[in-house]
Write a protein that holds these residues in place. Structure first.
Motif, short mmCIF file in Angstrom:
data_model
loop_
_atom_site.label_atom_id
_atom_site.label_comp_id
_atom_site.label_asym_id
_atom_site.label_seq_id
_atom_site.Cartn_x
_atom_site.Cartn_y
_atom_site.Cartn_z
N TRP A 1 0.83 -1.20 0.00
CA TRP A 1 0.00 0.00 0.00
C TRP A 1 0.86 1.26 0.00
O TRP A 1 0.55 2.23 -0.68
CB TRP A 1 -0.95 0.01 1.19
CG TRP A 1 -1.75 1.27 1.23
CD1 TRP A 1 -1.66 2.27 2.14
CD2 TRP A 1 -2.75 1.69 0.29
NE1 TRP A 1 -2.53 3.28 1.83
CE2 TRP A 1 -3.22 2.95 0.70
CE3 TRP A 1 -3.29 1.12 -0.86
CZ2 TRP A 1 -4.19 3.65 0.01
CZ3 TRP A 1 -4.26 1.82 -1.54
CH2 TRP A 1 -4.71 3.07 -1.11
N SER A 2 1.96 1.24 0.75
CA SER A 2 2.83 2.42 0.77
C SER A 2 3.49 2.65 -0.59
O SER A 2 3.82 3.78 -0.93
CB SER A 2 3.89 2.29 1.87
OG SER A 2 4.80 1.26 1.56
N VAL A 3 3.66 1.60 -1.38
CA VAL A 3 4.26 1.75 -2.70
C VAL A 3 3.23 2.23 -3.73
O VAL A 3 3.51 3.11 -4.52
CB VAL A 3 4.90 0.41 -3.17
CG1 VAL A 3 5.32 0.48 -4.62
CG2 VAL A 3 6.08 0.06 -2.29
N VAL A 4 2.02 1.66 -3.72
CA VAL A 4 1.03 1.98 -4.76
C VAL A 4 0.14 3.16 -4.41
O VAL A 4 -0.58 3.65 -5.28
CB VAL A 4 0.15 0.76 -5.11
CG1 VAL A 4 0.99 -0.38 -5.59
CG2 VAL A 4 -0.75 0.37 -3.98
N ALA A 5 0.17 3.65 -3.19
CA ALA A 5 -0.75 4.72 -2.79
C ALA A 5 -0.50 6.01 -3.56
O ALA A 5 -1.45 6.67 -4.00
CB ALA A 5 -0.65 4.97 -1.30
N MET A 6 0.75 6.38 -3.74
CA MET A 6 1.06 7.65 -4.41
C MET A 6 0.66 7.62 -5.89
O MET A 6 -0.08 8.51 -6.34
CB MET A 6 2.53 8.01 -4.25
CG MET A 6 2.89 9.43 -4.65
SD MET A 6 3.15 9.74 -6.40
CE MET A 6 4.47 8.65 -6.79
N PRO A 7 1.09 6.63 -6.70
CA PRO A 7 0.65 6.65 -8.10
C PRO A 7 -0.86 6.46 -8.25
O PRO A 7 -1.49 7.08 -9.12
CB PRO A 7 1.40 5.50 -8.76
CG PRO A 7 2.24 4.87 -7.73
CD PRO A 7 2.04 5.58 -6.44
N LEU A 8 -1.45 5.64 -7.40
CA LEU A 8 -2.89 5.43 -7.45
C LEU A 8 -3.63 6.72 -7.10
O LEU A 8 -4.59 7.11 -7.77
CB LEU A 8 -3.28 4.31 -6.47
CG LEU A 8 -4.68 3.76 -6.54
CD1 LEU A 8 -4.92 3.13 -7.90
CD2 LEU A 8 -4.89 2.74 -5.46
N GLY A 9 -3.16 7.42 -6.09
CA GLY A 9 -3.76 8.71 -5.71
C GLY A 9 -3.60 9.76 -6.79
O GLY A 9 -4.50 10.57 -7.01
N ALA A 10 -2.46 9.76 -7.46
CA ALA A 10 -2.24 10.74 -8.53
C ALA A 10 -3.19 10.51 -9.70
O ALA A 10 -3.75 11.46 -10.25
CB ALA A 10 -0.79 10.67 -9.01
N VAL A 11 -3.40 9.25 -10.05
CA VAL A 11 -4.32 8.94 -11.16
C VAL A 11 -5.74 9.28 -10.75
O VAL A 11 -6.50 9.89 -11.52
CB VAL A 11 -4.19 7.46 -11.56
CG1 VAL A 11 -5.31 7.05 -12.49
CG2 VAL A 11 -2.85 7.21 -12.21
N MET A 12 -6.13 8.91 -9.53
CA MET A 12 -7.49 9.19 -9.07
C MET A 12 -7.74 10.70 -8.97
O MET A 12 -8.81 11.18 -9.33
CB MET A 12 -7.74 8.53 -7.72
CG MET A 12 -7.65 7.02 -7.77
SD MET A 12 -8.88 6.30 -8.82
CE MET A 12 -10.10 5.93 -7.62
N ALA A 13 -6.75 11.45 -8.48
CA ALA A 13 -6.91 12.90 -8.37
C ALA A 13 -7.02 13.55 -9.74
O ALA A 13 -7.77 14.51 -9.91
CB ALA A 13 -5.73 13.49 -7.61
N HIS A 14 -6.31 13.02 -10.72
CA HIS A 14 -6.39 13.59 -12.07
C HIS A 14 -7.78 13.38 -12.67
O HIS A 14 -8.36 14.29 -13.26
CB HIS A 14 -5.33 12.98 -12.97
CG HIS A 14 -5.42 13.44 -14.39
ND1 HIS A 14 -5.07 14.71 -14.78
CD2 HIS A 14 -5.87 12.82 -15.50
CE1 HIS A 14 -5.29 14.84 -16.07
NE2 HIS A 14 -5.77 13.71 -16.54
N TYR A 15 -8.30 12.17 -12.55
CA TYR A 15 -9.57 11.86 -13.19
C TYR A 15 -10.79 12.23 -12.35
O TYR A 15 -11.85 12.52 -12.89
CB TYR A 15 -9.63 10.38 -13.58
CG TYR A 15 -8.82 10.10 -14.81
CD1 TYR A 15 -9.27 10.46 -16.06
CD2 TYR A 15 -7.56 9.50 -14.72
CE1 TYR A 15 -8.53 10.22 -17.20
CE2 TYR A 15 -6.80 9.26 -15.84
CZ TYR A 15 -7.29 9.63 -17.08
OH TYR A 15 -6.56 9.40 -18.20
#
Length: 98
Positions: A65-79
């Motif tokens: 979760w600590s690894v995927v949270a940042m890229p996942l959050g960036a994609v979700m925030a963009h869309y």
């Protein structure tokens, strides 16, 4: 006598067509990257979540979760981020009393 190449007419492409194709290619690339990030993050979290549930040790799930949270959050925030930029208009309707 030297060789003189024949030069034809210009291609019938307009700047608008080229710009539209470029925007389309950029959006397709961004969407592919976003879908890859979402899919790989979801698969990684699901696999490690099942393995952690079976073993009872959730350290690996916390690490993933600590690894995927940042890229996942960036994609979700963009869309799914804030679609409107004018805060004054957004808060006017919530301040009114019915």
């Amino acid at each position: 006598m030297g060789y003189k190449p024949k030069i034809g007419s210009d291609f019938p492409l307009e700047v608008r067509v080229i710009e539209a194709n470029t925007r389309h290619t950029i959006e397709k690339t961004r969407s592919l990257i976003a879908a890859t990030v979402l899919a790989s993050s979801t698969v990684a979290l699901a696999i490690v979540g099942v393995a952690s549930t079976v073993s009872g040790d959730y350290t690996s799930l916390s690490y993933i979760w600590s690894v995927v949270a940042m890229p996942l959050g960036a994609v979700m925030a963009h869309y799914f981020g804030k679609a409107q930029t004018n805060d004054k208009d957004n808060h006017e309707s919530s301040d009114r009393v019915a």
